[in-house]
Design an enzyme around this catalytic site. Sequence first.
Site, PDB file in Angstrom:
ATOM      1  N   TRP A 570       0.608  -0.890  -0.107  1.00 36.76           N
ATOM      2  CA  TRP A 570      -0.291   0.061   0.703  1.00 36.76           C
ATOM      3  C   TRP A 570       0.984   1.765   0.014  1.00 36.76           C
ATOM      4  O   TRP A 570       0.537   2.703   0.225  1.00 36.76           O
ATOM      5  CB  TRP A 570      -0.612  -0.198   1.197  1.00 36.76           C
ATOM      6  CG  TRP A 570      -1.677  -0.738   1.660  1.00 36.76           C
ATOM      7  CD1 TRP A 570      -2.266  -1.862  -0.029  1.00 36.76           C
ATOM      8  CD2 TRP A 570      -3.388  -1.774   1.656  1.00 36.76           C
ATOM      9  NE1 TRP A 570      -3.537  -2.315   0.108  1.00 36.76           N
ATOM     10  CE2 TRP A 570      -4.143  -2.634   1.098  1.00 36.76           C
ATOM     11  CE3 TRP A 570      -3.251  -1.285   3.336  1.00 36.76           C
ATOM     12  CZ2 TRP A 570      -4.831  -3.426   2.110  1.00 36.76           C
ATOM     13  CZ3 TRP A 570      -4.521  -2.084   3.767  1.00 36.76           C
ATOM     14  CH2 TRP A 570      -5.088  -3.236   3.202  1.00 36.76           C
ATOM     15  N   HIS A 703     -19.085  -4.568   7.475  1.00 32.66           N
ATOM     16  CA  HIS A 703     -19.175  -3.510   6.825  1.00 32.66           C
ATOM     17  C   HIS A 703     -20.797  -2.909   6.337  1.00 32.66           C
ATOM     18  O   HIS A 703     -21.444  -2.024   6.232  1.00 32.66           O
ATOM     19  CB  HIS A 703     -19.050  -3.866   5.289  1.00 32.66           C
ATOM     20  CG  HIS A 703     -17.509  -4.640   5.351  1.00 32.66           C
ATOM     21  ND1 HIS A 703     -16.914  -5.546   5.339  1.00 32.66           N
ATOM     22  CD2 HIS A 703     -16.566  -3.929   5.341  1.00 32.66           C
ATOM     23  CE1 HIS A 703     -15.498  -6.007   5.414  1.00 32.66           C
ATOM     24  NE2 HIS A 703     -15.748  -4.570   5.364  1.00 32.66           N
ATOM     25  N   CYS A 735     -13.337  -7.626  10.991  1.00 31.78           N
ATOM     26  CA  CYS A 735     -12.904  -6.408  10.683  1.00 31.78           C
ATOM     27  C   CYS A 735     -12.771  -5.771  10.765  1.00 31.78           C
ATOM     28  O   CYS A 735     -13.520  -5.289  12.913  1.00 31.78           O
ATOM     29  CB  CYS A 735     -12.965  -5.598   9.277  1.00 31.78           C
ATOM     30  SG  CYS A 735     -11.189  -5.377   8.146  1.00 31.78           S
TER      31      CYS A 735
END
Length: 766
Positions: A570, A703, A735
């Site tokens: 990244w 999410h 997550c």
Amino acid sequence: MALAHTLGFPRIGRDRELKKAQEAFWKGELDEAGLRAVGRQLRAAHWQVQKDAGIQLLPVGDFAWYDQVLTHSLTFGVIPERFRAHGEAGPTLHTLFGMARGVSDDSCCGGAHAQEMTKWFDTNYHYLVPEFSADQQFQLSWEQLFEEVDEARALGHQVKPVLIGPLTYLWLGKAKGAEFDRLDLLDRLLPLYGQIFRRLAGQGVEWVQIDEPILVLDLPQAWKNAFERAYNLLQSEPLKKLVATYFGGLEDNLGLAANLPVDGLHIDLVRAPEQYPSILDRLPAYKVVSLGLVNGRNVWRCDLEKALEVVRHARERLGERLWVAPSCSLLHSPVDLEREDGLDAELKSWLAFAVQKCREVAVLARAATEPEAAEVLAALEESRAVQASRASSPRIHKPAVQARLAAIKASDAQRRSPFAERIARQRAGLDLPAFPTTTIGSFPQTSSIRLARQSFKQGKLSEAEYIEAMHSEIRHAVQIQEQLGLDVLVHGEAERNDMVEYFAEQLDGYVFTRFGWVQSYGSRCVKPAVIYGDLSRPRAMTVEWIRYAQSLTDKVMKGMLTGPVTMLMWSFPREDVSREVQARQLALAIRDEVVDLEAAGIRIVQIDEAAFREGLPLRRNAWPHYLEWATEAFRLCASGVRDETQIHTHMCYSEFNDVIESIAAMDADVITIETSRSDMELLEAFEQFDYPNEIGPGVYDIHSPRVPSREEIVALLRKAARRIPAERLWVNPDCGLKTRAWPETEAALVNMVAAARELRGDLARG
């Protein structure tokens, strides 16, 4: 001279004007006419800046309101039924954004979930996956390409429309409903390309660029055969056709690509310089060759002298059939280095963004026939100075880092004892219940947290005031976790803006730009850190925050770090050393942090490797080498501690089967993974492989704001316990909880803890 062209240009604008306009439109603060006006202004500016830089043939069709693959889906009428507004003549911008973002229940379509989004090859850009049905019909439904060609020609530009090729478009999509072969759709799709070519010819276009990047992948024979058939059929259509390949070498597809009945072929000589001689030998004598010599995916200046050697040789062989370009679309590069006013002169001199890369392409093209032109000589001299500076700069080359790297022994990347011995010691020391509960690391990033960070950066908060603000957030996070009854706590990461940037800011060898934005998807732009030199950790990065959090509780506090592979993937990496070397340097820096956390009394350290699978090369034959150094880098950063210290890792993606052996080779004591949306089916890979270590399958999807019931979580855990022995199971969300709000976070965790307790009761009852 050779012809200078680009395959595409960033669409977001120098100041992210597209992002701001998109978001204003979505909020109802900008009408469609206003949004379209911003698009026209950006396209005009981007064509002009490329032309001013010396680009002779300008790309049209590289602009997209959200994503170029989505634009093609609208163009071809590939619009799922749930987004079709009955009574409308055709798709609108609302259709396009609905496909990208989903449609709320109170809209005209009655609610519809967004199309799936996934990575564009091995880049950090994401595209919207086309949805195909077995009875899929194609029809031209979106005029954007033709309108933009008219726009560009009205401005006096020589244009080259850009299309995703028919095979790549079908490859990128998914069959929905009944299973079928996507190649069955090819004969229905090809006539649309013919229609497009004929219309473009009528607009005065001479060349069209057809992107077929799947030619750098391992293709089944049926797809190779389909290439020959498709392009033989398209051969009779008007326009000169340039097939563009990028992100890798053609390898076993080289003969296929070279012999397609088209007028030109673009190859990526940054990723695959070794393919150059073979291409020249195999290409028919009538074809144009476009050489991708300037890296379209990174931020470093091109070594013009080295590139010019290839240009000179190609010019002798090809004459007027030589074109020069970036390796791929400049979509993956920041827009304009001139915007950067905070970089020191030396570092800035090493960099090139999209505008500067256009100038490099133009210089190389001109140098093919005018090697003594003043502009060419000046650019070459400047390039030599830059390369010399980078080769010798003490900012880049750190003897201490290189000596430490050279001294690494095989034993440095191995824990002191096998897992079976370690886990016995860890269980005795940690004294956790069965089905231990924890979270993945981050808690909600509230507006007050963001304001405190921003105020500190702007000098409005003193360091002491900032620390107290963060301590207050940590106290809040610890208090809530204790009230909820979680077993292993986290400090909540209030002080972290981003899981890579937070660490990169504290490592030597990284630099940050102010305007180095690139599009990730839609209006989401990211500003990757730049690795410019040897990497090291001058001081502890997280220890004081975690130590403070541990002082607030008698429960186990988990340290949270980002792993070396994710840090690398990244960031914009160096080009002068391999990714493997950079990963090892990062691993040593993180290793020091892990050791310091252990010394501070932290008994569990989590090292996130969210991007581990993303780093896989496009070709399978290159996987073993990558997996070898990526797993070694993880072990290197995790193996400096005693057996009693438990190492966790977290991975968030949906495919483990093909890398399960490498995940096991990482030898983390506990791995937490994203599994709730697959209904625990992902655990099959771990079961079949007989994965030896402990696993925390995510029991709810973070999410979504939806709060899962205790019963749902119990059902998932029971399903998991049928695949993985109960004594090796952890209980956690999918997550981190950074993007969620506190009320839904607490409600979900209450149910998660209750579910774990119910499973413990089951276990006790036998």
